[in-house]
Write a protein that holds these residues in place. Structure first.
Motif, PDB file in Angstrom:
ATOM      1  N   GLY A 266      -2.939  79.069  34.528  1.00  0.00           N
ATOM      2  CA  GLY A 266      -4.227  78.398  34.555  1.00  0.00           C
ATOM      3  C   GLY A 266      -4.803  78.414  33.150  1.00  0.00           C
ATOM      4  O   GLY A 266      -4.163  78.888  32.203  1.00  0.00           O
ATOM      5  N   GLY A 315      -8.272  78.289  36.717  1.00  0.00           N
ATOM      6  CA  GLY A 315      -7.706  79.465  37.375  1.00  0.00           C
ATOM      7  C   GLY A 315      -7.782  80.655  36.447  1.00  0.00           C
ATOM      8  O   GLY A 315      -7.674  80.509  35.227  1.00  0.00           O
ATOM      9  N   TYR A 321      -4.014  83.811  42.368  1.00  0.00           N
ATOM     10  CA  TYR A 321      -3.160  82.808  41.736  1.00  0.00           C
ATOM     11  C   TYR A 321      -1.713  83.287  41.648  1.00  0.00           C
ATOM     12  O   TYR A 321      -0.773  82.506  41.880  1.00  0.00           O
ATOM     13  N   ASP A 325       1.516  81.604  43.116  1.00  0.00           N
ATOM     14  CA  ASP A 325       2.656  81.284  42.264  1.00  0.00           C
ATOM     15  C   ASP A 325       3.960  81.777  42.893  1.00  0.00           C
ATOM     16  O   ASP A 325       4.974  81.061  42.904  1.00  0.00           O
TER      17      ASP A 325
END
Length: 450
Positions: A266, A315, A321, A325
């Motif tokens: 991000g 992000g 996150y 991922d």
């Protein structure tokens, strides 16, 4: 009276059976883990129906650490071999992080996959930065690369049913662990078929802006989080830049050719998985890893090395996150395991190490000062080697044992032909002159043999 006793006995047996069934759903019968490859096994805990924690010791580290392992759901009832994902935590992390915060157990529940999550630092400190520490030139423990690469991987293969080749191994990590996954994949490309970095520290040297920030971060985490000499890991950069470069994924970018590479990042702004308002200040750690990832993506593209660059915009440097991922990476990783590429017919490798062994090639360099060397297009027909000093090269067992081969060498001021005999395993051992001083030369070697 006997009827009543029999009824009570039957009820008791049913209760015991129910308790055993419930216990079986919350704890797995742990495989037997034996010492080996420099690792001594301490305690083994079965934490859930798939999750184990193994406490291990090794002289390479000088202290005991944890290895968290997730087994496939059917591991106990099947006899097949499974691919392995080595999954690394970040700075101030622990082996349990991906399970406790990253949803790794649920995300891999349906997959025929072993996940190995080792400690990459001591007790949540600044981390080892995936290197054998320089320690002012004395080296010695902690030797994190030795532990993870030379000890942990063969120990896992010896104790669990794994696909014990690069076709069955992937490596991934977050932040500092993202750096580690890329550094290991670049320095040991014969061990992994797939690599991923989530908000990773994707480079520490190649670009000036990366040099400045990575130097600060590594020295800070080493001194203030680990309580050690700030230059203990790679040495002072102004004196030993080669040691930083030797571990830098961006400097070693050509070693990634043929690998399955995935990058996630991000930009540090508050995003859809963050609780704060969109106007919150930028997450400066994610800004830093975003820049490192962006630069590394550019170097891969410049070298025409295929990869995926998953820039998702807003992000922060946080677990929601990284858990997402990982969920996105797992399907493409499993596809790679299901259809790995064939072994390369010829291999190339860049390194600053004095000695290395990959794809069964062994190279030992004799030179005045440490420098980069490069082997190109190595096959049973020969290779090109660039560097300084001279090198002792041992080939893979390509040739008829004890048979003779004709070897031509061509370089600056060098033209020679010789007749060499393969050893009992079918290997040739060659002394390859390169150059004196610091001016690297290339020697081309042609081999004609049965």
């Amino acid at each position: 009276m006997n009827v009543q006793r029999q009824r009570h006995a039957r009820i008791g047996m049913h209760v015991v059976a129910l308790l055993l069934a419930l216990w079986a759903r919350t704890a797995v019968a742990a495989p037997t883990f034996n010492d080996g490859y420099g690792i001594q096994v301490g305690t083994v805990q079965a934490l859930t129906d798939r999750q184990l924690n193994v406490r291990v010791s090794t002289a390479a580290l000088g202290r005991a650490v944890d290895v968290r392992i997730l087994l496939p759901a059917n591991y106990g009832s099947e006899t097949r071999d499974y691919p392995v994902l080595y999954l690394f935590h970040g700075t101030s992390g622990r082996a349990s992080d991906w399970v406790n915060a990253g949803d790794a157990e649920d995300s891999t529940a349906a997959l025929p996959l072993i996940v190995v999550m080792p400690d990459c630092g001591f007790d949540g400190d600044g981390g080892g930065w995936f290197a054998d520490w320089f320690n002012a030139g004395a080296f010695g423990p902690p030797m994190w690369e030795t532990f993870h690469i030379k000890q942990l991987i063969p120990w896992v293969d010896a104790n669990l049913r794994t696909v014990a080749s690069d076709a069955g191994r992937a490596v991934a990590g977050l932040s500092q662990g993202g750096f580690g996954s890329l550094s290991y994949a670049a320095r040991h490309p014969d061990l992994f078929t797939s690599v991923a970095a989530f908000s990773g520290g994707c480079q520490i040297d190649r670009d000036p802006e990366a040099i400045e920030i990575s130097t600060f971060i590594i020295r800070f985490t080493t001194e203030f989080l680990s309580g050690k000499d700030p230059d203990a890991i790679f040495g002072p950069r102004d004196v030993y830049p080669i040691n930083w470069q030797a571990h830098d994924p961006a400097t070693l970018v050509t070693n990634f050719r043929g690998k399955d590479i995935h990058l996630w990042t991000g930009d540090g702004a508050q995003g859809p998985l963050d609780p704060g308002p969109p106007t919150a200040p930028l997450d400066q750690i994610e800004v830093t890893t975003f820049n490192a990832t962006r630069l590394f993506h550019g170097h891969l593209a410049d070298a025409r090395i295929g990869h995926t660059y998953n820039y998702y915009g807003a992000g922060t440097h946080s677990w929601p996150y990284w858990a997402r991922d990982l969920r996105e990476y797992l399907p493409v990783m499993m596809d790679r395991f299901a259809d790995p590429p064939p072994a390369p017919r010829a291999v190339s490798y860049v390194s600053a190490d004095d000695r290395w062994e990959h794809w069964s090639w062994r190279v030992a360099l004799q030179r005045e000062t440490r420098a980069f060397s490069a082997m190109r297009h190595a096959s049973r027909r020969g290779f090109a080697l660039t560097g300084t000093g001279s090198a002792t090269v041992t080939t893979p067992p390509y040739y008829t044992p004890n048979a003779y081969a004709r070897v031509w060498m061509r370089g600056r001021g060098l033209r020679s032909v010789s007749r060499l005999r393969a050893d009992a395993a079918g290997r040739l051992r060659l002394t390859v002159p390169l150059a004196s001083g610091d001016d690297a030369h290339t020697t081309r070697v042609t081999i004609l043999a049965r």
